[in-house]
Design an enzyme around this catalytic site. Structure first.
Site, PDB file in Angstrom:
ATOM      1  N   ASP A 253      -6.756   3.674 -12.178  1.00 59.62           N
ATOM      2  CA  ASP A 253      -7.051   2.570 -13.098  1.00 59.62           C
ATOM      3  C   ASP A 253      -8.393   2.893 -13.753  1.00 59.62           C
ATOM      4  O   ASP A 253      -9.424   2.317 -13.423  1.00 59.62           O
ATOM      5  CB  ASP A 253      -7.078   1.255 -12.322  1.00 59.62           C
ATOM      6  CG  ASP A 253      -5.717   0.963 -11.707  1.00 59.62           C
ATOM      7  OD1 ASP A 253      -4.837   0.504 -12.424  1.00 59.62           O
ATOM      8  OD2 ASP A 253      -5.536   1.249 -10.511  1.00 59.62           O
TER       9      ASP A 253
ATOM     10  N   LEU B 159       0.816  -1.220   0.000  1.00 59.84           N
ATOM     11  CA  LEU B 159       0.000   0.000   0.000  1.00 59.84           C
ATOM     12  C   LEU B 159       0.848   1.267   0.000  1.00 59.84           C
ATOM     13  O   LEU B 159       1.929   1.315   0.568  1.00 59.84           O
ATOM     14  CB  LEU B 159      -0.921  -0.006   1.221  1.00 59.84           C
ATOM     15  CG  LEU B 159      -1.852  -1.223   1.295  1.00 59.84           C
ATOM     16  CD1 LEU B 159      -2.776  -1.097   2.503  1.00 59.84           C
ATOM     17  CD2 LEU B 159      -2.661  -1.408   0.023  1.00 59.84           C
TER      18      LEU B 159
ATOM     19  N   GLN C 280     -10.473   0.255 -15.589  1.00 62.72           N
ATOM     20  CA  GLN C 280     -10.947  -0.704 -14.588  1.00 62.72           C
ATOM     21  C   GLN C 280     -12.184  -0.157 -13.881  1.00 62.72           C
ATOM     22  O   GLN C 280     -13.170  -0.874 -13.668  1.00 62.72           O
ATOM     23  CB  GLN C 280      -9.830  -0.978 -13.581  1.00 62.72           C
ATOM     24  CG  GLN C 280     -10.244  -1.765 -12.362  1.00 62.72           C
ATOM     25  CD  GLN C 280      -9.052  -2.138 -11.515  1.00 62.72           C
ATOM     26  OE1 GLN C 280      -8.289  -3.014 -11.862  1.00 62.72           O
ATOM     27  NE2 GLN C 280      -8.867  -1.465 -10.389  1.00 62.72           N
TER      28      GLN C 280
ATOM     29  N   GLY D 154      -1.873   6.430  -2.305  1.00 62.36           N
ATOM     30  CA  GLY D 154      -3.051   6.329  -3.182  1.00 62.36           C
ATOM     31  C   GLY D 154      -4.096   5.402  -2.584  1.00 62.36           C
ATOM     32  O   GLY D 154      -5.281   5.745  -2.499  1.00 62.36           O
ATOM     33  N   HIS D 155      -3.651   4.228  -2.145  1.00 63.55           N
ATOM     34  CA  HIS D 155      -4.576   3.295  -1.493  1.00 63.55           C
ATOM     35  C   HIS D 155      -5.139   3.915  -0.210  1.00 63.55           C
ATOM     36  O   HIS D 155      -6.331   3.798   0.079  1.00 63.55           O
ATOM     37  CB  HIS D 155      -3.851   2.000  -1.093  1.00 63.55           C
ATOM     38  CG  HIS D 155      -3.259   1.217  -2.224  1.00 63.55           C
ATOM     39  ND1 HIS D 155      -1.902   1.106  -2.415  1.00 63.55           N
ATOM     40  CD2 HIS D 155      -3.837   0.487  -3.216  1.00 63.55           C
ATOM     41  CE1 HIS D 155      -1.672   0.329  -3.459  1.00 63.55           C
ATOM     42  NE2 HIS D 155      -2.826  -0.058  -3.980  1.00 63.55           N
TER      43      HIS D 155
HETATM   44  P1  AMP Z   1      -4.107  -2.164  -6.655  1.00 70.44           P
HETATM   45  O1  AMP Z   1      -3.575  -2.529  -5.329  1.00 70.44           O
HETATM   46  O2  AMP Z   1      -3.075  -1.648  -7.605  1.00 70.44           O
HETATM   47  O3  AMP Z   1      -4.999  -3.220  -7.244  1.00 70.44           O
HETATM   48  O4  AMP Z   1      -5.053  -0.913  -6.413  1.00 70.44           O
HETATM   49  C1  AMP Z   1      -6.104  -0.972  -5.492  1.00 70.44           C
HETATM   50  C2  AMP Z   1      -6.958   0.249  -5.642  1.00 70.44           C
HETATM   51  O5  AMP Z   1      -6.167   1.414  -5.409  1.00 70.44           O
HETATM   52  C3  AMP Z   1      -7.537   0.401  -7.064  1.00 70.44           C
HETATM   53  O6  AMP Z   1      -8.868   0.876  -6.956  1.00 70.44           O
HETATM   54  C4  AMP Z   1      -6.624   1.424  -7.672  1.00 70.44           C
HETATM   55  O7  AMP Z   1      -7.229   2.158  -8.709  1.00 70.44           O
HETATM   56  C5  AMP Z   1      -6.325   2.306  -6.480  1.00 70.44           C
HETATM   57  N1  AMP Z   1      -5.093   3.089  -6.677  1.00 70.44           N
HETATM   58  C6  AMP Z   1      -3.879   2.635  -7.073  1.00 70.44           C
HETATM   59  N2  AMP Z   1      -3.006   3.657  -7.189  1.00 70.44           N
HETATM   60  C7  AMP Z   1      -3.696   4.783  -6.873  1.00 70.44           C
HETATM   61  C8  AMP Z   1      -3.354   6.171  -6.818  1.00 70.44           C
HETATM   62  N3  AMP Z   1      -2.124   6.614  -7.102  1.00 70.44           N
HETATM   63  N4  AMP Z   1      -4.315   7.051  -6.452  1.00 70.44           N
HETATM   64  C9  AMP Z   1      -5.575   6.611  -6.160  1.00 70.44           C
HETATM   65  N5  AMP Z   1      -5.948   5.320  -6.185  1.00 70.44           N
HETATM   66  C10 AMP Z   1      -5.033   4.414  -6.548  1.00 70.44           C
END
Ligand code: AMP
Length: 279
Positions: A147, A29, A150, A32-33
């Site tokens: 994403d 994490l 997505q 962003g997460h």
């Molecule tokens: P992931 O762990 O990459 O599958 O991402 C989990 C969630 O976090 C997904 O909804 C992503 O779109 C979101 N996410 C990833 N990077 C960011 C970011 N920089 N800003 C906002 N949300 C993000």
């Protein structure tokens, strides 16, 4: 904050919680997460986050095996961000038998852009998200705009299956130099990390030039790709699309203020980065 690993534990922890807000992740994490978790917490209901690296959405040559797994640190970050419950299943807990039933998103939305370069990606994403939504049964789920495609695919899935969950988008969180935060940024060398914000800069230029409508879109997109290539990137796509269906806008639509989004994916060394900017 409680951390559970099995469906039985999850169900026990959720018993009596009628409304939760859910943030699915693959872990490792970053801010962003955590911004999604804070957004979830702000809504007042208990927050559930999942951490699961979903093999179904990786192609055989992709980074499933080396994707960083950092559960202990992730949990340390989740608690202060307002998470109440973490669901971190082992692979054979979520997929105790081969997942032969799958959710197949429509080609018109899922076989372009990311889906063109990562065939089957959105089938893997939809299948795990559908499954996680059934496991957690949240009232609200938060997905990042980072994403972008997505988010669109999940919104359409939820709509078409009439799933009783509201999908809430979370804005992309960026580093001070503009690079969108991503777990994959950790793969970048120092030199690549310094170059990485160029993707976002080129997308911003494409968005601005695309919006003024003077030059053909294909020329603008080719110029954006050429600029990245010249700087050592291998672009998959850099393109301006309509937000509503991710198809190319007509010239009239560009001029008439149709909501657009510039989307890009490109490899820098062995790391594939994606980003987007609404315009
Ligand atoms: P992931 O762990 O990459 O599958 O991402 C989990 C969630 O976090 C997904 O909804 C992503 O779109 C979101 N996410 C990833 N990077 C960011 C970011 N920089 N800003 C906002 N949300 C993000």
């Amino acid at each position: 904050m409680q951390v559970v690993h099995t469906l039985a534990e999850l169900r026990a922890a959720l018993a009596g919680q009628s409304r939760t807000t859910f943030v699915p992740t693959m872990g490792n994490l970053h801010e962003g997460h955590l911004a999604l978790v804070r957004e979830a917490a702000r809504r007042g209901a208990p927050v559930v986050a999942s951490i699961f690296v979903n093999r179904l959405q990786f192609l055989p040559h992709e980074d499933f095996d080396r994707y960083p797994r950092t559960l202990a640190r992730d949990c340390e970050l989740l608690a202060p961000a307002g998470c109440d419950l973490v669901f971190a299943p082992a692979e054979d807990e979520l997929y105790p038998e081969p997942q032969t039933y799958k959710v197949q998103p429509p080609a018109a939305l899922a076989d372009l852009l990311e889906g063109e370069f990562r065939p089957g990606f959105f089938t893997g994403v939809c299948t795990v998200v559908m499954k996680l939504l059934h496991c957690v049964q949240p009232a609200v789920a938060v997905f990042g705009q980072k994403d972008y495609q997505q988010l669109k695919v999940i919104e359409a899935m939820v709509r078409q299956f009439a799933l009783p969950v509201q999908i809430v988008p979370g804005a992309t969180v960026r580093a001070a130099d503009g690079l969108a935060l991503s777990s994959r940024n950790g793969y970048l060398s120092a030199e690549e990390r310094a170059e990485a914000p160029t993707l976002q800069r080129v997308l911003a230029a494409l968005a601005a030039a695309g919006r003024d409508g003077l030059r053909p879109l294909a020329d603008l997109e080719a110029a954006a790709q050429a600029e990245l290539r010249q700087r050592g990137w291998q672009p998959d796509y850099l393109t301006l699309r309509r937000r509503r269906d991710l198809l190319a806008p007509g010239d009239d639509e560009r001029a008439a203020g149709e909501p657009l989004v510039a989307l890009g994916a490109a490899r820098l060394g062995s790391t594939r980065l994606i980003d987007n900017l609404e315009c």
